[in-house]
Motif scaffolding. Structure first.
Motif, short mmCIF file in Angstrom:
data_model
loop_
_atom_site.label_atom_id
_atom_site.label_comp_id
_atom_site.label_asym_id
_atom_site.label_seq_id
_atom_site.Cartn_x
_atom_site.Cartn_y
_atom_site.Cartn_z
N PHE A 118 0.86 -1.20 0.00
CA PHE A 118 0.00 0.00 0.00
C PHE A 118 0.89 1.25 0.00
CE2 PHE A 118 -3.33 2.61 2.45
CZ PHE A 118 -4.00 2.96 1.28
N GLU A 119 1.02 1.88 -1.15
CA GLU A 119 2.02 2.92 -1.34
C GLU A 119 1.79 4.12 -0.42
OE1 GLU A 119 4.39 5.18 -4.96
OE2 GLU A 119 2.57 4.03 -5.39
N ARG A 120 0.54 4.44 -0.09
CA ARG A 120 0.31 5.59 0.77
C ARG A 120 0.97 5.41 2.14
NH1 ARG A 120 -5.39 8.17 3.14
NH2 ARG A 120 -4.37 10.03 4.03
N ASP A 121 0.91 4.20 2.69
CA ASP A 121 1.59 3.94 3.96
C ASP A 121 3.06 4.33 3.87
OD1 ASP A 121 -0.69 2.85 5.09
OD2 ASP A 121 -0.07 0.77 4.86
N TYR A 122 3.71 3.89 2.83
CA TYR A 122 5.14 4.15 2.65
C TYR A 122 5.41 5.64 2.50
CZ TYR A 122 5.95 -0.87 1.80
OH TYR A 122 6.05 -2.23 1.93
N ALA A 123 4.63 6.29 1.66
CA ALA A 123 4.88 7.70 1.36
C ALA A 123 4.69 8.58 2.59
CB ALA A 123 3.96 8.16 0.23
N GLU A 124 3.61 8.37 3.33
CA GLU A 124 3.29 9.27 4.45
C GLU A 124 4.09 8.95 5.71
OE1 GLU A 124 -0.33 10.95 5.21
OE2 GLU A 124 -1.24 10.58 3.24
N TYR A 125 4.56 7.72 5.85
CA TYR A 125 5.32 7.36 7.04
C TYR A 125 6.83 7.29 6.78
CZ TYR A 125 1.37 6.59 10.13
OH TYR A 125 0.27 6.78 10.94
N GLY A 126 7.24 7.62 5.56
CA GLY A 126 8.65 7.79 5.29
C GLY A 126 9.44 6.53 5.01
N TYR A 127 8.78 5.46 4.53
CA TYR A 127 9.48 4.24 4.17
C TYR A 127 9.78 4.24 2.68
CZ TYR A 127 7.60 2.65 8.65
OH TYR A 127 7.27 2.54 9.97
N GLU A 128 10.88 3.60 2.29
CA GLU A 128 11.19 3.45 0.87
C GLU A 128 10.27 2.40 0.25
OE1 GLU A 128 14.89 2.11 -2.05
OE2 GLU A 128 15.25 2.48 0.10
N PHE A 129 9.56 2.80 -0.79
CA PHE A 129 8.59 1.89 -1.40
C PHE A 129 9.26 0.80 -2.22
CE2 PHE A 129 5.00 1.17 -4.56
CZ PHE A 129 4.23 0.44 -3.68
N GLY A 130 10.28 1.16 -2.98
CA GLY A 130 10.99 0.17 -3.77
C GLY A 130 10.12 -0.43 -4.85
N THR A 131 10.35 -1.71 -5.11
CA THR A 131 9.60 -2.46 -6.13
C THR A 131 9.06 -3.73 -5.48
OG1 THR A 131 11.51 -3.80 -6.80
CG2 THR A 131 11.21 -1.63 -7.90
N PRO A 132 8.09 -4.39 -6.13
CA PRO A 132 7.64 -5.67 -5.56
C PRO A 132 8.78 -6.65 -5.32
CG PRO A 132 6.12 -4.94 -7.26
CD PRO A 132 7.28 -3.99 -7.30
N GLY A 133 9.74 -6.68 -6.25
CA GLY A 133 10.87 -7.59 -6.09
C GLY A 133 11.76 -7.22 -4.92
N SER A 134 12.06 -5.91 -4.77
CA SER A 134 12.92 -5.50 -3.66
C SER A 134 12.24 -5.72 -2.32
CB SER A 134 13.34 -4.03 -3.82
OG SER A 134 12.24 -3.15 -3.64
N ARG A 135 10.92 -5.51 -2.27
CA ARG A 135 10.22 -5.73 -1.01
C ARG A 135 10.20 -7.22 -0.64
NH1 ARG A 135 6.90 -1.94 -3.52
NH2 ARG A 135 5.18 -3.42 -3.87
N LEU A 136 10.08 -8.08 -1.65
CA LEU A 136 10.13 -9.51 -1.36
C LEU A 136 11.53 -9.94 -0.94
CD1 LEU A 136 7.85 -10.91 -4.20
CD2 LEU A 136 7.56 -11.35 -1.75
N ASN A 137 12.56 -9.34 -1.52
CA ASN A 137 13.92 -9.63 -1.07
C ASN A 137 14.12 -9.21 0.38
OD1 ASN A 137 14.57 -10.63 -3.60
ND2 ASN A 137 15.51 -8.72 -4.31
N ASP A 138 13.55 -8.05 0.72
CA ASP A 138 13.63 -7.59 2.11
C ASP A 138 12.90 -8.55 3.05
OD1 ASP A 138 15.10 -5.39 1.34
OD2 ASP A 138 13.38 -4.01 1.34
N LEU A 139 11.76 -9.08 2.58
CA LEU A 139 11.02 -10.04 3.40
C LEU A 139 11.84 -11.30 3.63
CD1 LEU A 139 8.42 -10.98 4.83
CD2 LEU A 139 7.58 -11.77 2.60
N ALA A 140 12.50 -11.78 2.60
CA ALA A 140 13.35 -12.97 2.75
C ALA A 140 14.44 -12.72 3.79
CB ALA A 140 13.96 -13.35 1.41
N ASP A 141 15.11 -11.57 3.70
CA ASP A 141 16.14 -11.25 4.69
C ASP A 141 15.53 -11.10 6.08
OD1 ASP A 141 18.02 -11.23 2.65
OD2 ASP A 141 17.98 -9.04 2.41
N GLY A 142 14.35 -10.46 6.14
CA GLY A 142 13.70 -10.22 7.43
C GLY A 142 13.30 -11.51 8.12
N LEU A 143 12.75 -12.46 7.39
CA LEU A 143 12.32 -13.71 8.01
C LEU A 143 13.50 -14.47 8.61
CD1 LEU A 143 9.65 -14.81 5.40
CD2 LEU A 143 9.24 -14.55 7.85
N ALA A 144 14.63 -14.46 7.91
CA ALA A 144 15.82 -15.12 8.46
C ALA A 144 16.27 -14.45 9.75
CB ALA A 144 16.94 -15.11 7.42
N ARG A 145 16.24 -13.13 9.78
CA ARG A 145 16.64 -12.40 10.99
C ARG A 145 15.65 -12.63 12.12
NH1 ARG A 145 17.90 -6.29 9.33
NH2 ARG A 145 17.89 -6.11 11.62
#
Length: 266
Positions: free
Chosen positions: A118-145
């Motif tokens: 949901f792009e509005r969440d990212y824009a108004e709260y100051g998170y980098e939106f990135g791309t669907p692929g980059s967000r999934l890569n972040d999820l993969a890293d996040g789950l391991a952590r």
């Protein structure tokens, strides 16, 4: 892929929008008393329907309140957004909520998560939106952590916190399901489920992980009993119902509880 044949469970998603908080507190109490198995909210900062600037509440603080308020029902977000909080912090928050909810020694929190959209969440709260692929890569890293942090926390979680992953993408999302998930949630139609489960099984072989205990979850909103029967026959055992407020239709929940009980009695 062998399908896990467990009792049917019903999860109700209380969308945290367009109502004052006391209404949610009352709804949680009522739904637990009715016999719902799981309560969900969602992890957004603004309404997804109706007035885009209407009443809305944050997910995790609400879940902590539910942990204290309830006695039996499991609960979580459908789904958490990995982008909004540091993964190690997510692990610690999940562990803490797990302990708050452990009225009989065992917690009831389900860690349901996804990559965000949901792009509005990212824009108004100051998170980098990135791309669907980059967000999934972040999820993969996040789950391991997150899993690594759970192993280090003192006190540890009261149980192996169930991980629920939502989505259907075959190259990244379903690989994460095969690698991490105890529950896979999607909106996939019954005739598409066998193929998606085959994809999960192929990824599980690559990941060298046993997914024979994977619970398959799907959504009931705007579906009828014939649709639910088809999903059941395809292997779904956790059914979620989007609960549209503030005028919640408890008769609809009662109808699906009767359907659940009939399936489990049969």
């Amino acid at each position: 892929m062998p399908l896990l044949d467990t009792p049917v469970r019903l999860g109700v998603q209380l969308q945290p929008q367009h109502a004052p908080y006391p209404a949610f507190r009352d709804a949680v109490l009522r739904l637990e008393e009715m016999g719902v198995d799981i309560l969900f909210n969602w992890d957004h900062f603004f309404p997804l329907s109706g007035d885009p600037d209407g009443l809305h509440f944050e997910s995790w603080t609400m879940l902590a309140a539910w942990a204290e308020q309830t006695e039996r029902v499991e609960f979580g977000a459908l789904v958490n957004c990995n982008s909004y909080r540091n993964p190690d912090l997510q692990a610690d928050m999940a562990r803490t909520i797990d302990h708050i909810s452990a009225k009989n020694g065992t917690g009831r929190f389900i860690f349901a998560t996804g990559s965000g959209w949901f792009e509005r969440d990212y824009a108004e709260y100051g998170y980098e939106f990135g791309t669907p692929g980059s967000r999934l890569n972040d999820l993969a890293d996040g789950l391991a952590r997150i899993e690594a942090r759970w192993a280090k926390l003192n006190p540890a979680p009261t149980r192996d916190i169930p991980v629920m992953i939502g989505g259907k993408g075959e190259q990244k999302t379903l690989r994460l399901v095969a690698r991490h998930a105890d529950i896979w949630h999607s909106f996939v139609r019954p005739d598409d489920l066998p193929h998606k489960l085959e994809v999960i099984e192929r990824w599980a072989e690559r990941e060298e992980r046993d997914t024979s205990d994977l619970v398959v979850s799907n959504e009931l909103d705007r579906r009828d009993e014939s649709d639910a029967d088809a999903l059941y026959d395809a292997g779904v055992r956790l059914f979620t119902l989007a609960f549209h407020g503030p005028d919640w239709d408890y008769d609809l929940v009662r109808a699906w509880l009767r359907w659940r009980d009939a399936k489990n009695a049969g």
